[in-house]
Design a protein around this motif. Sequence first.
Motif, PDB file in Angstrom:
ATOM      1  N   SER A 180       0.851  -1.191   0.000  1.00 28.77           N
ATOM      2  CA  SER A 180       0.000   0.000   0.000  1.00 28.77           C
ATOM      3  C   SER A 180       0.880   1.232   0.000  1.00 28.77           C
ATOM      4  N   GLY A 181       0.231   2.394  -0.062  1.00 33.08           N
ATOM      5  CA  GLY A 181       0.946   3.664  -0.048  1.00 33.08           C
ATOM      6  C   GLY A 181       0.478   4.523   1.101  1.00 33.08           C
ATOM      7  N   SER A 182       1.341   5.446   1.528  1.00 33.03           N
ATOM      8  CA  SER A 182       1.006   6.350   2.624  1.00 33.03           C
ATOM      9  C   SER A 182       0.480   7.666   2.072  1.00 33.03           C
ATOM     10  N   LEU A 183      -0.578   8.175   2.684  1.00 32.19           N
ATOM     11  CA  LEU A 183      -1.153   9.469   2.328  1.00 32.19           C
ATOM     12  C   LEU A 183      -1.090  10.367   3.549  1.00 32.19           C
ATOM     13  N   PHE A 184      -0.354  11.489   3.409  1.00 28.10           N
ATOM     14  CA  PHE A 184      -0.127  12.363   4.557  1.00 28.10           C
ATOM     15  C   PHE A 184      -0.162  13.823   4.111  1.00 28.10           C
ATOM     16  N   ASP A 185      -0.626  14.667   5.005  1.00 33.18           N
ATOM     17  CA  ASP A 185      -0.696  16.110   4.731  1.00 33.18           C
ATOM     18  C   ASP A 185       0.506  16.792   5.375  1.00 33.18           C
ATOM     19  N   HIS A 186       1.437  17.303   4.563  1.00 37.36           N
ATOM     20  CA  HIS A 186       2.632  17.961   5.074  1.00 37.36           C
ATOM     21  C   HIS A 186       2.488  19.477   5.162  1.00 37.36           C
ATOM     22  N   ALA A 187       1.445  20.027   4.562  1.00 33.01           N
ATOM     23  CA  ALA A 187       1.307  21.482   4.530  1.00 33.01           C
ATOM     24  C   ALA A 187       0.954  22.009   5.923  1.00 33.01           C
ATOM     25  N   TRP A 188       1.569  23.126   6.273  1.00 32.91           N
ATOM     26  CA  TRP A 188       1.330  23.749   7.571  1.00 32.91           C
ATOM     27  C   TRP A 188       0.505  25.005   7.376  1.00 32.91           C
ATOM     28  N   LEU A 189      -0.633  25.074   8.081  1.00 29.41           N
ATOM     29  CA  LEU A 189      -1.451  26.281   8.079  1.00 29.41           C
ATOM     30  C   LEU A 189      -1.255  26.982   9.418  1.00 29.41           C
ATOM     31  N   PRO A 190      -0.757  28.207   9.408  1.00 28.33           N
ATOM     32  CA  PRO A 190      -0.491  28.893  10.679  1.00 28.33           C
ATOM     33  C   PRO A 190      -1.772  29.214  11.428  1.00 28.33           C
ATOM     34  N   GLU A 191      -1.659  29.280  12.737  1.00 32.05           N
ATOM     35  CA  GLU A 191      -2.785  29.696  13.556  1.00 32.05           C
ATOM     36  C   GLU A 191      -3.022  31.190  13.361  1.00 32.05           C
ATOM     37  N   HIS A 192      -4.174  31.656  13.851  1.00 29.74           N
ATOM     38  CA  HIS A 192      -4.561  33.056  13.618  1.00 29.74           C
ATOM     39  C   HIS A 192      -3.540  34.040  14.169  1.00 29.74           C
ATOM     40  N   ASP A 193      -2.908  33.704  15.281  1.00 32.68           N
ATOM     41  CA  ASP A 193      -1.980  34.651  15.891  1.00 32.68           C
ATOM     42  C   ASP A 193      -0.546  34.433  15.420  1.00 32.68           C
ATOM     43  N   ARG A 194      -0.362  33.619  14.409  1.00 31.64           N
ATOM     44  CA  ARG A 194       0.969  33.399  13.858  1.00 31.64           C
ATOM     45  C   ARG A 194       0.904  33.586  12.346  1.00 31.64           C
ATOM     46  N   SER A 195       2.036  33.560  11.704  1.00 33.09           N
ATOM     47  CA  SER A 195       2.064  33.694  10.262  1.00 33.09           C
ATOM     48  C   SER A 195       3.212  32.876   9.705  1.00 33.09           C
ATOM     49  N   TYR A 196       3.216  32.714   8.379  1.00 30.41           N
ATOM     50  CA  TYR A 196       4.306  32.005   7.722  1.00 30.41           C
ATOM     51  C   TYR A 196       5.644  32.708   7.962  1.00 30.41           C
ATOM     52  N   ALA A 197       5.587  33.987   8.300  1.00 32.04           N
ATOM     53  CA  ALA A 197       6.831  34.727   8.547  1.00 32.04           C
ATOM     54  C   ALA A 197       7.581  34.191   9.761  1.00 32.04           C
ATOM     55  N   ASP A 198       6.882  33.453  10.645  1.00 32.67           N
ATOM     56  CA  ASP A 198       7.548  32.873  11.815  1.00 32.67           C
ATOM     57  C   ASP A 198       8.500  31.748  11.417  1.00 32.67           C
ATOM     58  N   ILE A 199       8.163  31.028  10.349  1.00 31.29           N
ATOM     59  CA  ILE A 199       8.999  29.910   9.893  1.00 31.29           C
ATOM     60  C   ILE A 199       9.119  30.030   8.374  1.00 31.29           C
ATOM     61  N   THR A 200      10.076  30.802   7.921  1.00 27.41           N
ATOM     62  CA  THR A 200      10.187  31.040   6.481  1.00 27.41           C
ATOM     63  C   THR A 200      10.854  29.883   5.752  1.00 27.41           C
ATOM     64  N   ASN A 201      11.626  29.081   6.471  1.00 22.65           N
ATOM     65  CA  ASN A 201      12.307  27.960   5.830  1.00 22.65           C
ATOM     66  C   ASN A 201      12.209  26.757   6.756  1.00 22.65           C
ATOM     67  N   GLY A 202      11.676  25.642   6.232  1.00 22.23           N
ATOM     68  CA  GLY A 202      11.501  24.503   7.117  1.00 22.23           C
ATOM     69  C   GLY A 202      11.412  23.188   6.374  1.00 22.23           C
ATOM     70  N   PHE A 203      11.353  22.130   7.136  1.00 21.06           N
ATOM     71  CA  PHE A 203      11.217  20.772   6.621  1.00 21.06           C
ATOM     72  C   PHE A 203       9.838  20.601   5.988  1.00 21.06           C
ATOM     73  N   PHE A 204       9.779  19.832   4.894  1.00 24.59           N
ATOM     74  CA  PHE A 204       8.489  19.530   4.283  1.00 24.59           C
ATOM     75  C   PHE A 204       8.223  18.028   4.254  1.00 24.59           C
ATOM     76  N   SER A 205       9.124  17.240   3.681  1.00 18.52           N
ATOM     77  CA  SER A 205       8.838  15.809   3.561  1.00 18.52           C
ATOM     78  C   SER A 205      10.107  15.026   3.243  1.00 18.52           C
ATOM     79  N   GLU A 206      10.129  13.784   3.692  1.00 20.06           N
ATOM     80  CA  GLU A 206      11.093  12.791   3.222  1.00 20.06           C
ATOM     81  C   GLU A 206      10.406  11.423   3.204  1.00 20.06           C
ATOM     82  N   ASP A 207       9.157  11.420   2.746  1.00 20.24           N
ATOM     83  CA  ASP A 207       8.343  10.206   2.744  1.00 20.24           C
ATOM     84  C   ASP A 207       9.005   9.060   2.014  1.00 20.24           C
TER      85      ASP A 207
END
Length: 305
Positions: free
Chosen positions: A151-178
């Motif tokens: 079988s295959g793995s299905l996973f959501d790697h996308a990060w949605l920031p909370e209302h009091d945070r933004s993508y600017a808090d983590i501009t560069n980060g890990f995404f996947s090594e599935d």
Amino acid sequence: MIYFPYFRGRQYDLLALKNIAQQHVLPPNIIPIIEPVRDIRALPQTVAAFVEHDQPLVVIANPTVSDYALTQQKLYDWRPYADNPNLIVGHILTPTTIPEDLRPTPDHHTLLVARQYDELLAASHAGWLDAPTHLLVPPEARIRQLLTRPSGSLFDHAWLPEHDRSYADITNGFFSEDWQQASLDGYTSISDYTIGGAHYSEHGYPARAVTLHLTYFAGDQLRIHRFVSDDREDFRHPKEKFFQAVAKLAAWLPAQPAAVQTPAALALADYHVTQHFPGLGVVKRLSLEHHLQTMAAYFKTHYPN
């Protein structure tokens, strides 16, 4: 190893896939999945592009995240292409799924997406899980214990920031090594929701910042760089915010390896030079094209057929 990038059939998703099909950059072991969400012309046009360019594609026959499936008469139907061997008809496991939908034929493969443990348990007891050609499940230990087939793995790697945070808090980060983890867990394929994420909203929602998302490889690890506008005070002025974000991308890209400088990434950076605002839909389309171009180059090198 097969990679099944999972897309909801929104306009910019479909246009990105159509362009990628016409560019013919995907190797045979990258097979996009489309879960239709809207009855729009771009859906059959995208399916036609894959069929005409002899590239495999999955279309989900029973989408679950919108009211698309409830519309009996489709203005723009993809099913005229269902007999083409390049088209894999997929299903999401629900209480109304029947085993006849899952059985492949000599000319047609099938795919089953099974997200819920209870439904998987029932299907396993009924002996259905061996029927589909491809099976995608969440990478959970209790689910792996149910499986007696590859079988295959299905996973959501996308990060949605909370209302009091933004993508600017983590501009560069890990995404996947599935692809690295897959062999350890016994998976023969991997699937994710790319940079768009699994969350689906029919109407979308405004954002205070404009953020450009670019995936790139650092060795065998896929990372993501986010270029965020400096202005994040309110929901106005998306054009000006785009120019703030794309200026950061244009400054970052030339210092990156050639593999990062895909045609789609260079097209995004060029908007800084021309000072042209193409609209956020085009920006999303190019970001998705860049992701697929990046994954295609990696798989051609590391998982050649």
